[in-house]
Motif scaffolding. Structure first.
Motif, PDB file in Angstrom:
ATOM      1  N   TRP A 104       0.926  -1.270   0.068  1.00  0.00           N
ATOM      2  CA  TRP A 104       0.008  -0.023   0.133  1.00  0.00           C
ATOM      3  C   TRP A 104       0.776   1.206  -0.082  1.00  0.00           C
ATOM      4  O   TRP A 104       0.408   2.285   0.187  1.00  0.00           O
ATOM      5  CB  TRP A 104      -1.093  -0.073   1.019  1.00  0.00           C
ATOM      6  N   GLY A 105       2.115   1.091  -0.225  1.00  0.00           N
ATOM      7  CA  GLY A 105       3.130   2.289  -0.250  1.00  0.00           C
ATOM      8  C   GLY A 105       3.647   2.697   1.036  1.00  0.00           C
ATOM      9  O   GLY A 105       4.265   3.802   0.983  1.00  0.00           O
ATOM     10  N   ALA A 106       3.493   2.254   2.150  1.00  0.00           N
ATOM     11  CA  ALA A 106       3.973   2.707   3.402  1.00  0.00           C
ATOM     12  C   ALA A 106       5.209   1.909   3.963  1.00  0.00           C
ATOM     13  O   ALA A 106       5.314   0.949   3.371  1.00  0.00           O
ATOM     14  CB  ALA A 106       2.980   2.640   4.539  1.00  0.00           C
ATOM     15  N   ALA A 107       6.035   2.432   4.581  1.00  0.00           N
ATOM     16  CA  ALA A 107       7.037   1.562   5.021  1.00  0.00           C
ATOM     17  C   ALA A 107       6.614   0.635   6.053  1.00  0.00           C
ATOM     18  O   ALA A 107       5.880   0.746   6.958  1.00  0.00           O
ATOM     19  CB  ALA A 107       8.003   2.760   5.768  1.00  0.00           C
ATOM     20  N   TYR A 108       7.599  -0.633   5.962  1.00  0.00           N
ATOM     21  CA  TYR A 108       7.260  -1.570   7.148  1.00  0.00           C
ATOM     22  C   TYR A 108       7.681  -0.812   8.495  1.00  0.00           C
ATOM     23  O   TYR A 108       8.499  -0.286   8.580  1.00  0.00           O
ATOM     24  CB  TYR A 108       7.967  -2.951   6.691  1.00  0.00           C
ATOM     25  N   ARG A 109       7.166  -1.381   9.683  1.00  0.00           N
ATOM     26  CA  ARG A 109       7.416  -0.878  10.923  1.00  0.00           C
ATOM     27  C   ARG A 109       8.112  -2.010  11.697  1.00  0.00           C
ATOM     28  O   ARG A 109       8.156  -3.259  11.204  1.00  0.00           O
ATOM     29  CB  ARG A 109       6.231  -0.487  11.549  1.00  0.00           C
ATOM     30  N   TYR A 110       8.915  -1.766  12.535  1.00  0.00           N
ATOM     31  CA  TYR A 110       9.671  -2.343  13.407  1.00  0.00           C
ATOM     32  C   TYR A 110       9.739  -2.014  14.813  1.00  0.00           C
ATOM     33  O   TYR A 110       9.780  -0.838  15.116  1.00  0.00           O
ATOM     34  CB  TYR A 110      11.262  -2.285  12.882  1.00  0.00           C
ATOM     35  N   ALA A 111       9.550  -2.921  15.633  1.00  0.00           N
ATOM     36  CA  ALA A 111       9.660  -2.701  17.242  1.00  0.00           C
ATOM     37  C   ALA A 111      10.470  -3.872  17.723  1.00  0.00           C
ATOM     38  O   ALA A 111      10.301  -5.120  17.714  1.00  0.00           O
ATOM     39  CB  ALA A 111       8.325  -2.492  17.680  1.00  0.00           C
ATOM     40  N   TYR A 112      11.310  -3.149  18.623  1.00  0.00           N
ATOM     41  CA  TYR A 112      12.387  -4.278  19.403  1.00  0.00           C
ATOM     42  C   TYR A 112      12.062  -3.584  20.968  1.00  0.00           C
ATOM     43  O   TYR A 112      12.576  -2.409  21.243  1.00  0.00           O
ATOM     44  CB  TYR A 112      13.615  -4.206  19.143  1.00  0.00           C
ATOM     45  N   PRO A 113      11.586  -4.397  21.926  1.00  0.00           N
ATOM     46  CA  PRO A 113      11.084  -5.603  21.961  1.00  0.00           C
ATOM     47  C   PRO A 113       9.824  -5.683  21.547  1.00  0.00           C
ATOM     48  O   PRO A 113       9.107  -4.615  21.426  1.00  0.00           O
ATOM     49  CB  PRO A 113      11.207  -6.333  23.269  1.00  0.00           C
ATOM     50  N   ARG A 115       5.847  -7.393  20.661  1.00  0.00           N
ATOM     51  CA  ARG A 115       4.663  -7.787  21.638  1.00  0.00           C
ATOM     52  C   ARG A 115       4.794  -9.086  22.204  1.00  0.00           C
ATOM     53  O   ARG A 115       4.489  -9.405  23.371  1.00  0.00           O
ATOM     54  CB  ARG A 115       3.200  -7.437  21.121  1.00  0.00           C
ATOM     55  N   THR A 116       4.758 -10.219  21.069  1.00  0.00           N
ATOM     56  CA  THR A 116       4.732 -11.393  21.575  1.00  0.00           C
ATOM     57  C   THR A 116       6.205 -12.276  21.273  1.00  0.00           C
ATOM     58  O   THR A 116       6.234 -13.407  21.423  1.00  0.00           O
ATOM     59  CB  THR A 116       3.514 -12.183  20.906  1.00  0.00           C
ATOM     60  N   ARG A 117       7.063 -11.562  20.318  1.00  0.00           N
ATOM     61  CA  ARG A 117       8.103 -12.167  19.892  1.00  0.00           C
ATOM     62  C   ARG A 117       9.290 -11.316  20.278  1.00  0.00           C
ATOM     63  O   ARG A 117       9.060 -10.320  20.938  1.00  0.00           O
ATOM     64  CB  ARG A 117       8.124 -12.466  18.268  1.00  0.00           C
ATOM     65  N   SER A 118      10.638 -11.581  20.078  1.00  0.00           N
ATOM     66  CA  SER A 118      11.701 -10.788  20.394  1.00  0.00           C
ATOM     67  C   SER A 118      11.343  -9.557  19.663  1.00  0.00           C
ATOM     68  O   SER A 118      11.843  -8.453  20.180  1.00  0.00           O
ATOM     69  CB  SER A 118      12.890 -11.371  19.935  1.00  0.00           C
ATOM     70  N   PHE A 119      11.203  -9.496  18.505  1.00  0.00           N
ATOM     71  CA  PHE A 119      10.783  -8.149  17.697  1.00  0.00           C
ATOM     72  C   PHE A 119       9.599  -8.322  16.704  1.00  0.00           C
ATOM     73  O   PHE A 119       9.107  -9.432  16.339  1.00  0.00           O
ATOM     74  CB  PHE A 119      12.151  -7.957  17.011  1.00  0.00           C
ATOM     75  N   ASP A 120       9.064  -7.134  16.310  1.00  0.00           N
ATOM     76  CA  ASP A 120       8.109  -7.264  15.424  1.00  0.00           C
ATOM     77  C   ASP A 120       8.239  -6.398  14.304  1.00  0.00           C
ATOM     78  O   ASP A 120       9.131  -5.494  14.178  1.00  0.00           O
ATOM     79  CB  ASP A 120       6.611  -6.399  16.124  1.00  0.00           C
ATOM     80  N   ILE A 121       7.864  -7.075  12.968  1.00  0.00           N
ATOM     81  CA  ILE A 121       8.324  -6.152  11.698  1.00  0.00           C
ATOM     82  C   ILE A 121       6.608  -6.362  11.401  1.00  0.00           C
ATOM     83  O   ILE A 121       5.830  -7.584  11.283  1.00  0.00           O
ATOM     84  CB  ILE A 121       8.825  -6.970  10.753  1.00  0.00           C
ATOM     85  N   TYR A 122       5.942  -5.351  10.763  1.00  0.00           N
ATOM     86  CA  TYR A 122       4.502  -5.252  10.728  1.00  0.00           C
ATOM     87  C   TYR A 122       4.184  -4.191   9.635  1.00  0.00           C
ATOM     88  O   TYR A 122       4.958  -3.201   9.636  1.00  0.00           O
ATOM     89  CB  TYR A 122       3.611  -5.366  12.062  1.00  0.00           C
ATOM     90  N   SER A 123       3.066  -4.466   8.915  1.00  0.00           N
ATOM     91  CA  SER A 123       2.564  -3.487   8.067  1.00  0.00           C
ATOM     92  C   SER A 123       1.124  -3.287   8.643  1.00  0.00           C
ATOM     93  O   SER A 123       0.554  -3.931   9.273  1.00  0.00           O
ATOM     94  CB  SER A 123       2.137  -3.945   6.841  1.00  0.00           C
ATOM     95  N   LEU A 124       0.596  -1.818   8.475  1.00  0.00           N
ATOM     96  CA  LEU A 124      -0.747  -1.719   9.042  1.00  0.00           C
ATOM     97  C   LEU A 124      -1.894  -1.737   8.150  1.00  0.00           C
ATOM     98  O   LEU A 124      -2.955  -1.502   8.455  1.00  0.00           O
ATOM     99  CB  LEU A 124      -0.698  -0.030   9.490  1.00  0.00           C
ATOM    100  N   GLY A 125      -1.462  -2.311   6.978  1.00  0.00           N
ATOM    101  CA  GLY A 125      -2.616  -2.998   6.073  1.00  0.00           C
ATOM    102  C   GLY A 125      -2.901  -1.695   4.958  1.00  0.00           C
ATOM    103  O   GLY A 125      -2.473  -0.608   5.177  1.00  0.00           O
ATOM    104  N   ALA A 126      -4.156  -2.032   4.474  1.00  0.00           N
ATOM    105  CA  ALA A 126      -4.681  -1.043   3.758  1.00  0.00           C
ATOM    106  C   ALA A 126      -5.041   0.235   4.232  1.00  0.00           C
ATOM    107  O   ALA A 126      -5.068   1.280   3.609  1.00  0.00           O
ATOM    108  CB  ALA A 126      -5.787  -1.735   2.706  1.00  0.00           C
ATOM    109  N   ASP A 127      -5.557   0.360   5.263  1.00  0.00           N
ATOM    110  CA  ASP A 127      -5.962   1.646   6.026  1.00  0.00           C
ATOM    111  C   ASP A 127      -5.197   2.633   6.503  1.00  0.00           C
ATOM    112  O   ASP A 127      -5.135   3.788   6.798  1.00  0.00           O
ATOM    113  CB  ASP A 127      -7.288   1.208   6.872  1.00  0.00           C
ATOM    114  N   GLY A 128      -3.727   1.880   6.970  1.00  0.00           N
ATOM    115  CA  GLY A 128      -2.487   2.730   7.403  1.00  0.00           C
ATOM    116  C   GLY A 128      -2.617   2.876   8.905  1.00  0.00           C
ATOM    117  O   GLY A 128      -2.194   3.819   9.276  1.00  0.00           O
ATOM    118  N   ALA A 129      -3.653   2.364   9.583  1.00  0.00           N
ATOM    119  CA  ALA A 129      -4.048   2.532  10.969  1.00  0.00           C
ATOM    120  C   ALA A 129      -3.898   1.158  11.651  1.00  0.00           C
ATOM    121  O   ALA A 129      -4.223   0.134  11.138  1.00  0.00           O
ATOM    122  CB  ALA A 129      -5.447   3.237  11.148  1.00  0.00           C
ATOM    123  N   GLU A 130      -3.688   1.374  12.975  1.00  0.00           N
ATOM    124  CA  GLU A 130      -3.406   0.219  13.848  1.00  0.00           C
ATOM    125  C   GLU A 130      -4.882  -0.447  13.984  1.00  0.00           C
ATOM    126  O   GLU A 130      -5.806   0.133  13.873  1.00  0.00           O
ATOM    127  CB  GLU A 130      -2.835   0.429  15.022  1.00  0.00           C
TER     128      GLU A 130
END
Length: 143
Positions: A104-113, A115-130
């Motif tokens: 959808w054109g947005a950057a992938y997001r990264y968080a360390y630590p 939520r459930t794993r050592s690190f998170d890599i995620y996209s907010l999907g089509a709407d761009g909101a959590e």
């Protein structure tokens, strides 16, 4: 003996309307069948990108003994972060050639630590909101 064409021969208005209705029905059927496939393809592409980024982050950890910090984010996979304790351990050329954007054109997001794993890599999907459901649902390495 050849016949001369009748100057009033051609398609009638009803014949033209029938053809237009048929074309409209066919295009509707095609759109109904193609659009959901495109949406599924976008979700699958996001999952594939996240898997590649996840492997690159694991490679970073193997070489540098820690995951990239949230502040540094996924940029640490392309260029060595300044805060590395031993910069000589950083892989020449980085861990990935370039960072992809989500479908959808947005950057992938990264968080360390994460939520459930050592690190998170995620996209907010089509709407761009959590959050969200269906096409708008977040897609991450926790799925």
């Amino acid at each position: 003996m050849s016949r001369r064409p009748d100057p009033e021969s051609g398609f009638s208005l009803i014949e033209l309307m029938v053809v237009i209705v048929i074309i409209g029905l066919l295009s509707t059927v095609v759109l109904i069948n193609v659009l959901p496939s495109r949406d599924r393809a976008m979700v699958e592409k996001a999952k594939a990108d996240i898997a590649v980024l996840e492997q690159a982050v694991e490679g970073f950890k193997l070489d540098n003994f820690s995951y990239p910090k949230t502040e540094t984010g996924l940029d640490a996979l392309v260029t060595a972060p300044a805060e590395l304790a031993r910069p000589e351990r950083y892989r020449e050329g980085g861990y990935i050639r370039r960072l992809p954007n989500d479908p959808w054109g947005a950057a992938y997001r990264y968080a360390y630590p994460g939520r459930t794993r050592s690190f998170d890599i995620y996209s907010l999907g089509a709407d761009g909101a959590e959050g969200g459901e269906g096409q708008d649902a977040d897609i991450g390495n926790w799925n």
